[in-house]
Design an enzyme around this catalytic site. Structure first.
Site, PDB file in Angstrom:
ATOM      1  N   ASP A 152       0.826  -1.216   0.000  1.00 34.28           N
ATOM      2  CA  ASP A 152       0.000   0.000   0.000  1.00 34.28           C
ATOM      3  C   ASP A 152       0.862   1.268   0.000  1.00 34.28           C
ATOM      4  O   ASP A 152       1.937   1.283   0.595  1.00 34.28           O
ATOM      5  CB  ASP A 152      -0.913  -0.030   1.238  1.00 34.28           C
ATOM      6  CG  ASP A 152      -2.104   0.899   1.071  1.00 34.28           C
ATOM      7  OD1 ASP A 152      -2.293   1.467  -0.027  1.00 34.28           O
ATOM      8  OD2 ASP A 152      -2.857   1.059   2.048  1.00 34.28           O
ATOM      9  N   HIS A 201       3.103   3.350  -9.009  1.00 32.85           N
ATOM     10  CA  HIS A 201       2.981   1.900  -9.216  1.00 32.85           C
ATOM     11  C   HIS A 201       4.258   1.338  -9.844  1.00 32.85           C
ATOM     12  O   HIS A 201       4.691   0.244  -9.515  1.00 32.85           O
ATOM     13  CB  HIS A 201       1.764   1.584 -10.088  1.00 32.85           C
ATOM     14  CG  HIS A 201       0.451   1.908  -9.412  1.00 32.85           C
ATOM     15  ND1 HIS A 201       0.170   1.540  -8.121  1.00 32.85           N
ATOM     16  CD2 HIS A 201      -0.651   2.589  -9.845  1.00 32.85           C
ATOM     17  CE1 HIS A 201      -1.042   1.959  -7.786  1.00 32.85           C
ATOM     18  NE2 HIS A 201      -1.558   2.601  -8.815  1.00 32.85           N
ATOM     19  N   LEU A 216      11.066 -20.648  -3.975  1.00 32.22           N
ATOM     20  CA  LEU A 216      10.016 -19.797  -3.398  1.00 32.22           C
ATOM     21  C   LEU A 216       8.690 -19.966  -4.136  1.00 32.22           C
ATOM     22  O   LEU A 216       8.641 -19.895  -5.366  1.00 32.22           O
ATOM     23  CB  LEU A 216      10.461 -18.327  -3.495  1.00 32.22           C
ATOM     24  CG  LEU A 216       9.417 -17.279  -3.128  1.00 32.22           C
ATOM     25  CD1 LEU A 216       9.181 -17.261  -1.609  1.00 32.22           C
ATOM     26  CD2 LEU A 216       9.854 -15.884  -3.596  1.00 32.22           C
TER      27      LEU A 216
END
Ligand code: FPP
Length: 239
Positions: free
Chosen positions: A17, A34, A128
Site C-alpha cells: 500500500d 505503481h 520460493l
C-alpha cells in the site's frame, strides 16, 4: 542466514500500500508510484528467494480496484504484463514457482495469457512459492469454495459431515499451502481489505509506516527478525 531471523515465517503476505501517496508526495503521476512499486516488489521477491522463504503472497490488484480510473487500471495492467515478460527468466532461474490467486478469467486477454504462461513455465519449480493476488477478493474466494463443496454434495460425491477445515482450505486459491504466518501492510493503514481472510486467521501482523515504493529490503529483513521474537500461542498458552 543471520541467527536473529529464526524462526522464519513459512508464509509472508504483503499488502503493498501507498503507491498513490508516494506519487503525490513526489508530484508524479499515479502510474509512476505503481512503477516504483514494482521495483520494490522485485527486490522483496529476490530477498525472499535468497532467504529461502517458503511462500510469499503479494496483493497486486483487488476485485475492487476496477473502480479506479481507466488510466490507472490500464497502467497497473500494463505493469503486470511487463513484469511477467521481463522477469520470468530470472524468476525461473531462481526456481520460483508462480501461482495467481484470483479470477484470471476476467483479466484482459494479454494479461490472462501472460499469467497462464508464467504459471505453466514455473510449475515444476521447487524454490520460493510466489503467489500474486490479481483480481482477488477473499470473500469471493470463500464463497467460491462453499459453492464447489455444495456442488460435490449435490452430486452425491461428498457428505456434509465430511467438510472440515482442511477440505475447505483445499478449495481456496492457496490450496496445499501453509496459512499466513506474517502479514505486512505498508503505509500505516490498519485494514485487511478483503485479503486472505481465511488464511490470516492466526497471522502475526505488522504495519510499517513506509509507503510501498520506499519499503526497503532492510525493513523487510527487520520485520522477519521481529517475527522471530513474537510469542505465538494460537489460542493456547505457552509455558
Ligand atoms: C496500493 O497502493 C497498491 C496497488 C493498488 C497496486 C499494487 C501493485 C503493484 C505494486 C504493481 C503491479 C503488480 C505486479 C505483479 C507487477 P495505492 O495506489 O492504493 O496507494 P494509496 O493508498 O497511497 O493511494
Amino acid at each position: 542466514m543471520p541467527e536473529n531471523m529464526q524462526p522464519l515465517p513459512r508464509h509472508v503476505a504483503i499488502i503493498m500500500d501507498g503507491n498513490g501517496r508516494w506519487a503525490k508526495q513526489h508530484k508524479f503521476e499515479i502510474a509512476m508510484g505503481h512503477r516504483r512499486g514494482v521495483e520494490t516488489l522485485r527486490e522483496i521477491v529476490r530477498c525472499s528467494s535468497d532467504l529461502g522463504l517458503e511462500v510469499l503472497t503479494l496483493y497486486a490488484f483487488s476485485t475492487e480496484n476496477w473502480k479506479r480510473s481507466q488510466a490507472e487500471v490500464a497502467a497497473l495492467m500494463g505493469l503486470v504484463l511487463d513484469f511477467f515478460h521481463s522477469d520470468i527468466d530470472e524468476l525461473n532461474e531462481r526456481r520460483v514457482k508462480i501461482r495467481i490467486l484470483g479470477d484470471t478469467d476476467a483479466l484482459p486477454g494479454p494479461q490472462r495469457e501472460a499469467v497462464r504462461g508464467a504459471q505453466e513455465i514455473t510449475a515444476g519449480n521447487t524454490g520460493l512459492q510466489l503467489n500474486i493476488a490479481l483480481n482477488y477478493g477473499s470473500r469471493d474466494e470463500i464463497v467460491k469454495a462453499a459453492r464447489d463443496l455444495a456442488s460435490l454434495v449435490k452430486e452425491g460425491r461428498l457428505e456434509p459431515e465430511q467438510i472440515d477445515q482442511s477440505l475447505f482450505a483445499s478449495k481456496l486459491y492457496t490450496a496445499g499451502q501453509p496459512d499466513v504466518d506474517l502479514l505486512i501492510r505498508t503505509s500505516g493503514e490498519l485494514r485487511l481489505s478483503n485479503f486472505l481472510l481465511y488464511q490470516n486467521a492466526y497471522a502475526e501482523m505488522m504495519f510499517p509506516e513506509a509507503l510501498w515504493p520506499d519499503f526497503s529490503v532492510e525493513q523487510f529483513r527487520a520485520a522477519l527478525a521481529s517475527f522471530g521474537k513474537r510469542d505465538r500461542r494460537f489460542g493456547g498458552r505457552n509455558a
